[in-house]
Design a protein around this motif. Sequence first.
Motif, mmCIF file in Angstrom:
data_model
loop_
_atom_site.group_PDB
_atom_site.id
_atom_site.type_symbol
_atom_site.label_atom_id
_atom_site.label_comp_id
_atom_site.label_asym_id
_atom_site.label_seq_id
_atom_site.Cartn_x
_atom_site.Cartn_y
_atom_site.Cartn_z
ATOM 1 N N THR A 233 0.836 -1.203 0.000
ATOM 2 C CA THR A 233 0.000 0.000 0.000
ATOM 3 C C THR A 233 0.869 1.250 0.000
ATOM 4 O O THR A 233 1.890 1.307 0.687
ATOM 5 C CB THR A 233 -0.917 0.020 1.237
ATOM 6 O OG1 THR A 233 -1.604 -1.231 1.318
ATOM 7 C CG2 THR A 233 -1.943 1.135 1.148
ATOM 8 N N THR A 234 0.498 2.243 -0.794
ATOM 9 C CA THR A 234 1.257 3.496 -0.826
ATOM 10 C C THR A 234 1.089 4.242 0.498
ATOM 11 O O THR A 234 0.121 4.015 1.236
ATOM 12 C CB THR A 234 0.787 4.409 -1.971
ATOM 13 O OG1 THR A 234 -0.563 4.823 -1.712
ATOM 14 C CG2 THR A 234 0.860 3.693 -3.306
ATOM 15 N N LEU A 235 2.030 5.147 0.776
ATOM 16 C CA LEU A 235 1.973 5.907 2.024
ATOM 17 C C LEU A 235 0.705 6.740 2.108
ATOM 18 O O LEU A 235 0.072 6.837 3.172
ATOM 19 C CB LEU A 235 3.209 6.798 2.145
ATOM 20 C CG LEU A 235 3.298 7.681 3.397
ATOM 21 C CD1 LEU A 235 3.185 6.843 4.663
ATOM 22 C CD2 LEU A 235 4.606 8.477 3.397
ATOM 23 N N SER A 236 0.299 7.337 0.989
ATOM 24 C CA SER A 236 -0.920 8.145 0.979
ATOM 25 C C SER A 236 -2.133 7.304 1.366
ATOM 26 O O SER A 236 -2.971 7.727 2.169
ATOM 27 C CB SER A 236 -1.113 8.762 -0.414
ATOM 28 O OG SER A 236 -2.307 9.516 -0.457
ATOM 29 N N ASN A 237 -2.219 6.091 0.816
ATOM 30 C CA ASN A 237 -3.341 5.209 1.152
ATOM 31 C C ASN A 237 -3.237 4.689 2.578
ATOM 32 O O ASN A 237 -4.258 4.502 3.247
ATOM 33 C CB ASN A 237 -3.406 4.037 0.168
ATOM 34 C CG ASN A 237 -3.885 4.476 -1.206
ATOM 35 O OD1 ASN A 237 -4.519 5.520 -1.338
ATOM 36 N ND2 ASN A 237 -3.567 3.706 -2.234
ATOM 37 N N LEU A 238 -2.018 4.440 3.034
ATOM 38 C CA LEU A 238 -1.836 4.006 4.428
ATOM 39 C C LEU A 238 -2.389 5.045 5.398
ATOM 40 O O LEU A 238 -3.050 4.700 6.386
ATOM 41 C CB LEU A 238 -0.345 3.781 4.714
ATOM 42 C CG LEU A 238 0.269 2.447 4.276
ATOM 43 C CD1 LEU A 238 1.772 2.469 4.504
ATOM 44 C CD2 LEU A 238 -0.365 1.280 5.027
ATOM 45 N N ILE A 239 -2.105 6.317 5.096
ATOM 46 C CA ILE A 239 -2.594 7.400 5.949
ATOM 47 C C ILE A 239 -4.123 7.413 5.963
ATOM 48 O O ILE A 239 -4.759 7.539 7.019
ATOM 49 C CB ILE A 239 -2.038 8.755 5.477
ATOM 50 C CG1 ILE A 239 -0.558 8.881 5.842
ATOM 51 C CG2 ILE A 239 -2.821 9.923 6.069
ATOM 52 C CD1 ILE A 239 -0.285 9.052 7.318
ATOM 53 N N ASP A 240 -4.733 7.288 4.776
ATOM 54 C CA ASP A 240 -6.201 7.272 4.692
ATOM 55 C C ASP A 240 -6.785 6.145 5.528
ATOM 56 O O ASP A 240 -7.746 6.339 6.286
ATOM 57 C CB ASP A 240 -6.639 7.109 3.231
ATOM 58 C CG ASP A 240 -6.624 8.424 2.470
ATOM 59 O OD1 ASP A 240 -6.712 9.483 3.118
ATOM 60 O OD2 ASP A 240 -6.519 8.391 1.228
ATOM 61 N N PRO A 271 12.334 5.718 -4.869
ATOM 62 C CA PRO A 271 12.592 4.623 -3.912
ATOM 63 C C PRO A 271 13.202 5.130 -2.602
ATOM 64 O O PRO A 271 14.359 5.562 -2.562
ATOM 65 C CB PRO A 271 13.576 3.719 -4.671
ATOM 66 C CG PRO A 271 14.246 4.622 -5.665
ATOM 67 C CD PRO A 271 13.238 5.667 -6.033
ATOM 68 N N LEU A 272 12.414 5.119 -1.551
ATOM 69 C CA LEU A 272 12.851 5.547 -0.221
ATOM 70 C C LEU A 272 12.311 4.570 0.808
ATOM 71 O O LEU A 272 11.256 3.953 0.594
ATOM 72 C CB LEU A 272 12.331 6.950 0.102
ATOM 73 C CG LEU A 272 12.796 8.125 -0.767
ATOM 74 C CD1 LEU A 272 11.935 9.348 -0.495
ATOM 75 C CD2 LEU A 272 14.260 8.449 -0.504
ATOM 76 N N SER A 273 12.995 4.460 1.940
ATOM 77 C CA SER A 273 12.436 3.670 3.033
ATOM 78 C C SER A 273 11.201 4.385 3.580
ATOM 79 O O SER A 273 11.056 5.603 3.416
ATOM 80 C CB SER A 273 13.466 3.493 4.145
ATOM 81 O OG SER A 273 13.682 4.736 4.812
ATOM 82 N N SER A 304 17.617 9.495 -2.439
ATOM 83 C CA SER A 304 17.446 8.090 -2.832
ATOM 84 C C SER A 304 18.677 7.548 -3.559
ATOM 85 O O SER A 304 18.935 6.344 -3.536
ATOM 86 C CB SER A 304 16.210 7.933 -3.726
ATOM 87 O OG SER A 304 16.438 8.485 -5.012
ATOM 88 N N ARG A 305 19.434 8.441 -4.198
ATOM 89 C CA ARG A 305 20.663 8.025 -4.885
ATOM 90 C C ARG A 305 21.864 8.009 -3.946
ATOM 91 O O ARG A 305 22.988 7.742 -4.379
ATOM 92 C CB ARG A 305 20.954 8.996 -6.035
ATOM 93 C CG ARG A 305 19.923 8.997 -7.153
ATOM 94 C CD ARG A 305 20.193 10.150 -8.093
ATOM 95 N NE ARG A 305 19.204 10.269 -9.146
ATOM 96 C CZ ARG A 305 18.945 11.384 -9.817
ATOM 97 N NH1 ARG A 305 19.625 12.490 -9.525
ATOM 98 N NH2 ARG A 305 18.032 11.405 -10.754
ATOM 99 N N ASN A 306 21.612 8.342 -2.700
ATOM 100 C CA ASN A 306 22.671 8.428 -1.691
ATOM 101 C C ASN A 306 23.727 9.459 -2.080
ATOM 102 O O ASN A 306 24.917 9.283 -1.849
ATOM 103 C CB ASN A 306 23.327 7.053 -1.468
ATOM 104 C CG ASN A 306 24.048 6.995 -0.129
ATOM 105 O OD1 ASN A 306 23.655 7.645 0.841
ATOM 106 N ND2 ASN A 306 25.121 6.218 -0.074
ATOM 107 N N GLU A 307 23.273 10.553 -2.672
ATOM 108 C CA GLU A 307 24.154 11.642 -3.076
ATOM 109 C C GLU A 307 23.910 12.831 -2.147
ATOM 110 O O GLU A 307 22.856 13.471 -2.216
ATOM 111 C CB GLU A 307 23.868 12.049 -4.524
ATOM 112 C CG GLU A 307 24.128 10.947 -5.534
ATOM 113 C CD GLU A 307 23.714 11.343 -6.949
ATOM 114 O OE1 GLU A 307 23.260 12.499 -7.131
ATOM 115 O OE2 GLU A 307 23.833 10.503 -7.854
#
Length: 492
Positions: A233-240, A271-273, A304-307
């Motif tokens: 589930t996406t973060l936005s949907n998790l919040i809902d 891509p992020l934790s 996300s690229r660790n830069e």
Amino acid sequence: MIKDPARGWAWTRALLGLCAEEIHLCGESAAIDLVTELMYTTGEDVEVRTYKRLTPISVLDHALESLDNLRPGDCIVCFSKNDIYSVSRQIEIRGLESAVIYGSLPPGTKLAQAKKFNDPDDPCKILVATDAIGMGLNLSIRRIIFYSLMKPSINEKGEKEIEPITTSQALQIAGRAGRFSSKFKEGEVTTMNREDLSLLKEILNRPVDPIRAAGLHPTAEQIEMFAYHLPDTTLSNLIDIFVDFSQVDGQYFVCNMDDFKFSAELIQHIPLSLRVRYVFCTAPINKKQPFVCSSLLQFARQYSRNEPLTFSWLRRYIKWPLLPPKNIKDLMDLEAVHDVLDLYLWLSYRFLDMFPDASLVRDLQKQLDGIIQDGVHNITKLIKISETHKLLNLQNLSAESQSRLSGATKSQSRRNRGTKALGSKAAEPLGPDAEEKSLASRLVQQGLLTADMLKQLEREWMTQQAEQGKARLETGTSLKGTRRKKKDPDSD
């Protein structure tokens, strides 16, 4: 603040989570009962100290009605930037100087404008401001004049409303007149329009409703626990889902999540934790500012690229050095860059290794503050120039964005002509009015679409249309071949 529909949760967290022996809170009596109850649940001792105003203040029986009636020490309070610009310009036409203070100005610029207004040797004797003067500024104001009593706000559902100011807001703003530390030992309050005066008196005389509940926001730990059971589930949907299932007692309410969900959807493809994504989404950004939104996106992409986002990288990104503003739009763009630097500093407290140059960015922000100060000092000149080129600089997109949108329209027109040649019904070309109000234009202006996203959408659209056009051509050739075969006399 603690009951703010969008950001109240941040104040609740500060109150309940600060690691300090003592916490000092400033506020009105409406907050006492709630704060006392919250502190009781955590076993804290609460001491309440009441302070009385040291100078008298009175509501006048007559409105200002005309800017010709302004006096030294007057402050006109507006609730929109357009009103700020309009009033400043009208004051300048009358041969008077005014200082300007509004919320999106950097702190240094606000202080510089306050100093200019307070200086008895400075010819600037009038202040034009929003309710930003209500906090953190010491101002020598004789009379507060409400230009309007209607203020835009966001309700619990995230909907924009325009309603009369609350009693708390009216008291906070009116109380700026005749402060004990100023040279005016008595304050006065009135309105610009005669018909608003009775409403102002009514608002000021209302009792202040006590604050019943403090704002809450799901914590990162709670969302991680939820995500464990709903891994795809996406973060936005998790919040809902979380908000739908959550229950809170009477001392709390769940804040509106629209801003959080906006940021979550903006960076969803990166891509992020989950923990890092959560932190990025709680960053306080103005989603109406496209450059700030695209910067959040770019910061997340770099992360996300660790830069690491170094000082040199940031300078290149904001195209430093920046030129002084030539019109109001330039000034607003500089304010947006200042907000981006604020965003960098906010993230640097949470990701020190990835945002390592906070001290250098603070120095850069001070330099930018100085550029903005110069612009605000000459704000009436900027307003004049902006009025001359109103359509170009105030209402439309930047020339670059407009050029891209125009190019997209021309490409679409060429594709329509190509389709017509194949015998299909072509779409009607957009007229000039439709182009000005195109969906892409509105989305960019609202901050829902960035320049990079627009470019990507254009590329994808053109690729898709080229493929579809190729398929139609192949289909058309096949059909024509079939018809010729039927007309061949040898086939009879």
